[in-house]
Design a protein around this motif. Structure first.
Motif, short mmCIF file in Angstrom:
data_model
loop_
_atom_site.label_atom_id
_atom_site.label_comp_id
_atom_site.label_asym_id
_atom_site.label_seq_id
_atom_site.Cartn_x
_atom_site.Cartn_y
_atom_site.Cartn_z
N ALA A 125 -11.90 4.35 -0.42
CA ALA A 125 -11.00 4.07 0.69
C ALA A 125 -10.06 3.19 0.51
O ALA A 125 -9.04 2.93 1.24
CB ALA A 125 -11.66 4.06 2.00
N SER A 126 -10.43 2.11 -0.34
CA SER A 126 -9.54 0.70 -0.49
C SER A 126 -8.15 1.14 -1.31
O SER A 126 -7.25 0.58 -1.16
CB SER A 126 -10.37 -0.21 -1.03
N GLN A 127 -8.48 2.29 -2.08
CA GLN A 127 -7.23 2.57 -2.84
C GLN A 127 -6.12 3.31 -2.20
O GLN A 127 -6.58 4.15 -1.29
CB GLN A 127 -7.62 3.76 -4.05
N PRO A 128 -5.00 2.90 -1.93
CA PRO A 128 -3.94 3.21 -1.31
C PRO A 128 -3.52 4.86 -1.54
O PRO A 128 -3.26 5.24 -2.75
CB PRO A 128 -2.55 2.26 -1.42
N GLU A 129 -3.56 5.60 -0.48
CA GLU A 129 -2.97 6.91 -0.61
C GLU A 129 -2.67 7.24 0.75
O GLU A 129 -3.17 7.06 1.87
CB GLU A 129 -3.95 7.94 -1.00
N TRP A 130 -1.47 8.16 0.97
CA TRP A 130 -0.69 8.18 2.22
C TRP A 130 -1.82 8.94 3.22
O TRP A 130 -1.74 8.71 4.41
CB TRP A 130 0.59 9.08 2.05
N GLY A 131 -2.38 10.15 2.72
CA GLY A 131 -3.40 10.65 3.53
C GLY A 131 -4.47 9.93 4.10
O GLY A 131 -4.76 9.98 5.41
N VAL A 141 2.74 5.52 11.47
CA VAL A 141 4.06 6.12 11.37
C VAL A 141 4.67 6.19 9.85
O VAL A 141 5.19 6.78 9.19
CB VAL A 141 4.96 5.34 12.18
N TYR A 142 4.26 4.89 9.10
CA TYR A 142 4.63 4.82 7.91
C TYR A 142 4.33 5.84 7.01
O TYR A 142 5.05 6.69 6.15
CB TYR A 142 4.14 3.29 7.41
N PRO A 143 2.96 6.02 6.66
CA PRO A 143 2.56 7.20 5.80
C PRO A 143 2.74 8.58 6.41
O PRO A 143 3.26 9.23 5.32
CB PRO A 143 1.23 7.02 5.62
N ARG A 187 0.78 -1.30 0.01
CA ARG A 187 -0.05 0.06 0.04
C ARG A 187 0.99 1.11 0.08
O ARG A 187 0.48 2.27 -0.75
CB ARG A 187 -0.92 0.04 1.32
N MET A 188 1.93 1.20 0.88
CA MET A 188 2.85 2.56 0.58
C MET A 188 3.52 2.63 -0.68
O MET A 188 3.60 3.75 -1.09
CB MET A 188 3.92 2.15 1.71
#
Length: 317
Positions: free
Chosen positions: A263-269, A287-289, A102-103
């Motif tokens: 919301a299933s689509q990965p985005e850092w926010g 922490v990761y995003p 996801r990241m």
């Protein structure tokens, strides 16, 4: 507003600065300074890594970022989460999806929003600032009136906090990824407009412009072929800084629920917003995003500040 305006006007003046050095033109000397700047090097490396990951992320991601393969291993009600392990280097999120995948995939959407919104702000802002600067410098009384109207609108936009303006635009347009791009782009418009106008006014008094006017060159040709191209330097520097701001503001809008409705689509926010509920039990999910947003914005900021300092004689050591 005064502080922001003063910074933009200061940057606009840099293209007309000259120094009696044997090294050649101001831009050539600025390029040499950039090559020796550790800050510029670090920023460029971070930016390059970010762009490369955004391009190849979907191909190097080990799993499908939307696939809840390990859903049974995560028990949210019992605060049981899966941290880093052999098959999942960054662990799993609250729905059993691979965090690393996801990241990596989310990097592309973050870059897309940042670049598109900055290009939108640059295009509209440069058009507004170019018209205003040309009208004031070469348009006579009617040009001064047009410049006054345009700049008062720009000053009104600059007076509003950028995030508040972005949230207002996003709330009016509704929740979508396009909304985020437009909202963040609108925030950038007054910055580019004010900056290009100031740069054009500084260039309008240069010797080559006076020589062209004395030779009878048409005003339109002077503006488009001479003044405008020589005024874009500080605007390009600002575009680098604007990318950092765009990434932060886009993440903030997504965090507030104004971004992609899927919301299933990965985005850092979005990932940061989803992880907030589980911060006590699984803090690394947030922490990761957060680190991704901070480091990426830092890279663009370092490069932009290094470019600005390389152009500014007052900041040279």
């Amino acid at each position: 507003m005064t502080t922001k305006t003063e910074k933009l006007d200061r940057l606009a003046e840099l293209t007309t600065r000259t120094e009696s050095t044997a090294g050649g033109s101001l831009w050539r000397e600025a390029l040499r300074r950039l090559r020796r700047s550790k800050m510029a090097l670090i920023g460029a490396v971070i930016m390059a890594v970010f762009v490369v990951v955004a391009i190849v992320g979907p191909w190097i991601a080990p799993y499908d970022p939307t696939d809840q393969t390990w859903r049974d291993e995560v028990l949210v009600n019992h605060a049981q989460f899966v941290g880093p392990r052999g098959g999942n280097w960054l662990g799993l999120d609250h729905l059993g999806r691979d965090e690393l995948s996801r990241m990596l995939v989310g990097t592309r959407q973050t870059l897309l929003v940042g670049v598109v919104s900055t290009l939108l702000g640059f295009a509209v802002g440069a058009l507004t600032g170019g018209i205003s600067g040309a009208a004031l410098a070469f348009g006579g009384r009617a040009g001064r009136r047009l410049d006054t109207v345009l700049m008062r609108l720009i000053d009104m936009m600059l007076a509003l906090p950028s995030l508040l303006l972005a949230v207002s635009v996003a709330a009016i347009m509704g929740q979508s990824l396009t909304t985020v791009m437009i909202a963040v782009g609108v925030v950038q418009i007054p910055v580019f407009a004010r900056l290009l106008r100031g740069s054009m006014l500084a260039q309008a008094g240069a010797d080559y412009v006076l020589a062209a006017r004395s030779l009878g060159v048409r005003r339109r040709r002077i503006v488009l072929a001479h003044v405008l191209p020589n005024s874009l330097g500080p605007v390009i520097v600002q575009a680098t800084l604007a990318l950092a701001t765009a990434i932060i503001e886009a993440a903030a809008l997504s965090y507030l629920g104004l971004g992609n409705p899927d919301a299933s689509q990965p985005e850092w926010g979005v990932m940061l917003a989803q992880a907030q509920r589980f911060f006590d039990a699984a803090p690394m999910m947030a922490v990761y995003p957060a680190v991704g947003i901070i480091v990426t914005s830092l890279g663009f900021t370092l490069l932009g500040e290094a470019m600005r300092e390389a152009l500014d004689p007052k900041l040279r050591s």
